[in-house]
Design an enzyme around this catalytic site. Structure first.
Site, short mmCIF file in Angstrom:
data_model
loop_
_atom_site.label_atom_id
_atom_site.label_comp_id
_atom_site.label_asym_id
_atom_site.label_seq_id
_atom_site.Cartn_x
_atom_site.Cartn_y
_atom_site.Cartn_z
N TYR A 11 0.97 -0.74 0.39
CA TYR A 11 0.06 0.18 0.23
C TYR A 11 0.31 1.50 0.37
CZ TYR A 11 -3.96 -2.57 0.87
OH TYR A 11 -5.65 -3.47 1.19
N ASP A 33 9.01 -7.41 -4.82
CA ASP A 33 8.61 -7.72 -4.12
C ASP A 33 8.77 -9.20 -4.01
OD1 ASP A 33 5.99 -6.71 -2.09
OD2 ASP A 33 6.40 -8.62 -2.35
N ASN A 87 6.57 -5.34 4.94
CA ASN A 87 5.47 -4.87 6.68
C ASN A 87 6.67 -4.68 8.13
OD1 ASN A 87 6.17 -7.05 4.37
ND2 ASN A 87 4.29 -8.28 5.19
N THR A 90 2.93 -6.33 13.97
CA THR A 90 3.12 -6.54 15.96
C THR A 90 3.34 -7.73 15.68
OG1 THR A 90 1.60 -4.48 16.01
CG2 THR A 90 2.30 -5.51 17.39
N LEU A 159 1.11 9.34 3.22
CA LEU A 159 0.12 9.17 3.04
C LEU A 159 -1.26 8.61 3.76
CD1 LEU A 159 -0.68 6.15 1.46
CD2 LEU A 159 1.60 6.67 0.34
N ALA A 160 -2.44 8.74 3.11
CA ALA A 160 -3.30 7.52 4.26
C ALA A 160 -4.05 7.35 2.89
CB ALA A 160 -4.72 8.82 4.76
N CYS A 272 -1.51 1.50 10.71
CA CYS A 272 -1.09 2.34 10.89
C CYS A 272 -1.01 2.52 12.47
CB CYS A 272 -0.74 3.41 10.43
SG CYS A 272 0.74 3.02 8.87
N PHE A 273 -2.89 3.40 12.81
CA PHE A 273 -2.78 4.03 14.31
C PHE A 273 -2.78 3.05 15.58
CE2 PHE A 273 -5.49 7.54 12.51
CZ PHE A 273 -4.43 8.17 12.13
C1 UDX Z 1 -2.79 6.79 8.62
C2 UDX Z 1 -2.49 8.42 8.41
O1 UDX Z 1 -3.49 9.34 8.46
C3 UDX Z 1 -1.49 8.64 7.55
O2 UDX Z 1 -0.59 9.76 7.79
C4 UDX Z 1 -0.32 7.73 7.71
O3 UDX Z 1 1.08 7.75 6.74
C5 UDX Z 1 -0.81 5.97 7.22
O4 UDX Z 1 -2.35 5.98 8.96
P1 UDX Z 1 -4.41 5.73 7.00
O5 UDX Z 1 -5.14 4.65 8.11
O6 UDX Z 1 -4.86 5.65 5.50
O7 UDX Z 1 -3.67 6.51 7.04
O8 UDX Z 1 -5.79 6.27 7.46
P2 UDX Z 1 -6.88 7.66 7.63
O9 UDX Z 1 -7.10 8.20 7.17
O10 UDX Z 1 -6.27 7.99 8.78
O11 UDX Z 1 -7.50 6.97 8.92
C6 UDX Z 1 -7.64 5.95 10.16
C7 UDX Z 1 -8.68 5.84 11.19
O12 UDX Z 1 -9.07 6.98 11.48
C8 UDX Z 1 -9.74 4.77 9.79
O13 UDX Z 1 -10.50 3.80 10.30
C9 UDX Z 1 -11.23 6.48 9.94
O14 UDX Z 1 -12.31 6.35 9.50
C10 UDX Z 1 -10.62 6.29 11.51
N1 UDX Z 1 -11.04 8.10 11.39
C11 UDX Z 1 -10.59 9.29 10.82
C12 UDX Z 1 -12.43 8.53 12.37
O15 UDX Z 1 -12.77 7.43 12.60
N2 UDX Z 1 -12.34 9.46 12.52
C13 UDX Z 1 -12.01 10.76 11.79
O16 UDX Z 1 -12.94 11.85 11.83
C14 UDX Z 1 -10.89 10.62 11.31
P1 ADP Z 2 2.39 -1.32 3.57
O1 ADP Z 2 0.43 -1.18 3.95
O2 ADP Z 2 3.49 -1.02 4.35
O3 ADP Z 2 2.75 -0.54 2.05
P2 ADP Z 2 2.06 -4.42 2.87
O4 ADP Z 2 1.73 -4.82 3.50
O5 ADP Z 2 1.26 -3.89 1.95
O6 ADP Z 2 2.68 -3.11 3.57
O7 ADP Z 2 3.46 -4.08 2.05
C1 ADP Z 2 4.62 -4.77 2.31
C2 ADP Z 2 5.29 -5.71 1.68
O8 ADP Z 2 6.44 -5.82 1.34
C3 ADP Z 2 4.88 -7.00 0.32
O9 ADP Z 2 4.30 -7.08 -0.57
C4 ADP Z 2 5.91 -8.27 1.16
O10 ADP Z 2 5.22 -9.26 0.30
C5 ADP Z 2 6.44 -7.28 1.04
N1 ADP Z 2 7.82 -7.74 1.41
C6 ADP Z 2 8.32 -8.02 2.67
N2 ADP Z 2 9.16 -8.66 2.42
C7 ADP Z 2 10.31 -8.66 2.09
C8 ADP Z 2 11.52 -8.32 0.88
N3 ADP Z 2 12.28 -8.85 1.50
N4 ADP Z 2 11.75 -8.12 -0.14
C9 ADP Z 2 11.22 -8.17 -1.09
N5 ADP Z 2 9.81 -7.15 -0.35
C10 ADP Z 2 9.13 -7.94 0.74
#
Ligand code: UDX
Ligand code: ADP
Ligand code: UDX
Length: 480
Positions: A11, A33, A87, A90, A159-160, A272-273
């Protein structure tokens, strides 16, 4: 020609590299990948992730200066700049389980880079990692370097999902952390030059390595904290008759606070969060700061509370039992405009309802049936999350069905839970839906997307997060 290689076509890696390729025609970008299926999908149609605007960007530069490949070693050895975007889930077992980031993928990536490199490289940390990871990676690289020089930079991604392309086109800031040595500064400048193709200079911030690493965790923790703050208020609003939308608007008008990210919801999700806060908590504990750790832990506890509060509200409103009742789930993704379900509140809400023996019919425009089944069957690690239930029993699995659209999902249902704010849920023909449902018909709006008064006029009993309660709900037992 500068060559960039990105490890990890996920992502973060996929969209980020596509935008770099689009904005920098003079740079060759190869995304690699270990997953052959992922790379094949990036080379095909549809792309492996749904993101508005991504198709156009990829199509305009794929095969020109943007490539997707599984030939990892070749492209790493040829690159000048290597982004690592693998990736970092946790840890589920061992030291720090449930909190610390699992750096297995990172470490193996670093060892591979050291093994195959024949020229100096800049290695850029892109995936979120615990503070001081750069230092660890630097050690792995330099101890295995064969005389080659590596510069480590931290360039966290902000980025979100759902707005990734927009965020990449117009970032609030680009953050680059590096060593404060002449070589370090040179590497920072090289990465700055890449972004300077489209990002105004005053938006490119440079810091030391650890500030950059910590800023990413801090930014996500602050954002999540805002949501937990407004969600905590939503419970109080329901108890007192205040309206959380009015409160959030009034609070957000203070320019010191600002209006964004104050939407009360069934809870935050996403990759992320929670992960980043758990990470922050772990770092605080390891550094002997239990008070700080507990402060941030509370953000997750309120999020868990909000999800269980929602389930309790559903059950208590429906005469304290949902056993055998069909409940339609509209939306399973963690937010709109993405098919991603990582940590989506829908998992916990569905498990909660299934625990009370409801029959659940799920519709989401972007999430596949397989994904939903996997999510519901997944075992959550045992941190102190009260709501994370065990994987579903075989009987519970039978209680789940998927629907092709909202009308099928809601047919003969007793209640509807809206768990993702997809635009299409605002425009549904609710009169038609009402006709097809059991009575009394309930709508539990976990995203405050429907016009509750209009739905009440049709005949629905409506619960909206943090809004004055429907007279029906007022008479029901209080929610814990
Ligand atoms: C987040 C951060 O925004 C981004 O900067 C970071 O790089 C990755 O984590 P993301 O998780 O993709 O991005 O989406 P985000 O828009 O932040 O939403 C996270 C969660 O919070 C979602 O479940 C969303 O529905 C929820 N949310 C967001 C709320 O419940 N209320 C809000 O006002 C905003
Ligand atoms: P993010 O949301 O941080 O981008 P993802 O799980 O969507 O995380 O993507 C991580 C990608 O990294 C996966 O597609 C996984 O197959 C790839 N990956 C993991 N280890 C390696 C590695 N050693 N070399 C190349 N790609 C890898
Ligand atoms: C506050 C609110 O700002 C105001 O809107 C409300 O009407 C009354 O309470 P006040 O207490 O007068 O106003 O001052 P404020 O500027 O908010 O500062 C409060 C405290 O926070 C001070 O001790 C200040 O030093 C401290 N502070 C403020 C910080 O430590 N860091 C900051 O970034 C801002």
């Amino acid at each position: 020609m500068v060559k960039i290689c990105c490890l990890g076509a996920g992502y973060v890696g996929g969209p980020t590299m596509a935008v770099i390729a689009l904005k920098c025609p003079s740079i060759e970008v190869v995304v690699v990948d270990i997953s052959v299926a992922r790379i094949n999908a990036w080379n095909g149609d549809p792309l492996p992730i749904y993101e508005p605007g991504l198709d156009e960007v990829v199509k305009s530069c794929r095969g020109r200066n943007l490539f997707f490949s599984t030939d990892i070693e070749k492209h790493v050895s040829e690159a000048d700049i290597i982004f690592v975007s693998v990736n970092t889930p946790t840890k589920t077992r061992g030291l720090g389980a449930g909190k610390a980031a699992d750096l297995t993928y990172w470490e193996s990536a670093a060892r591979m880079i050291a093994d195959v490199s024949k020229s100096d490289k800049i290695v850029v940390e892109k995936s979120t990692v615990p503070v001081k990871t750069a230092e660890a990676i630097e050690k792995i690289l330099t101890h295995n370097s064969n005389g080659i020089h590596f510069q480590i930079l931290s360039n966290p991604e902000f980025l979100a999902e759902g707005t990734a392309i927009e965020d990449l086109f117009k970032p609030d800031r680009v953050l680059i952390g590096g060593r404060e040595t002449p070589e370090g500064r040179k590497a920072v400048q090289a990465l700055k030059d890449v972004y300077a193709h489209w990002v105004p200079e005053d938006r490119i911030i440079t810091t030391n390595l650890w500030s950059a690493e910590l800023s990413k965790l801090a930014a996500n923790a602050f954002l999540a904290q805002r949501i937990s703050s407004v969600n905590a208020m939503s419970a109080l609003c329901e108890a007192t008759g205040a309206d959380v939308t009015e409160v959030a608007y009034a609070v957000g008008k203070d320019s010191r606070i600002g209006p964004k990210f104050l939407n009360a919801s069934v809870g935050f999700g996403g990759s992320c969060f929670q992960k980043d806060i758990l990470n922050l908590v772990y770092i605080c504990e390891c550094n002997g700061l239990p008070e700080v750790a507990n402060y941030w832990k509370q953000v997750i506890k309120i999020n868990d509370y909000q999800k269980s509060r929602f389930v309790n509200r559903v059950v208590s409103s429906m005469f304290n039992t949902v056993s055998g009742k069909k409940i339609a789930i509209l939306g399973f993704a963690f937010k709109k405009d993405t098919g991603d379900t990582r940590e989506t509140p829908a998992i916990d809400v569905c498990k909660g309802l299934l625990g009370d023996k409801a029959k659940v019919s799920i519709y989401d425009p972007q999430v596949t049936e397989d994904q939903i089944q996997r999510d519901l069957a997944m075992n959550k690690f045992d941190w102190d999350h009260p709501i994370h239930l065990q994987p579903m029993s075989p009987t519970a699995v039978k209680q789940v069905s998927m629907a092709w659209d909202a009308y099928e999902a809601t047919k003969d249902a007793h209640g509807i839970c809206i768990l993702t704010e997809w635009d299409e849920f605002k425009k549904l023909d609710y009169a038609r839906i009402y006709e097809g449902m059991q009575k009394p018909a309930f709508v539990f709006d976990g995203r405050n997307v429907v016009d509750a008064e209009k739905l009440r006029a049709i005949g629905f009993i409506v619960y909206s997060i943090g809004k004055p309660l429907d007279p029906w709900l007022k008479d029901m037992p209080a929610v814990a």
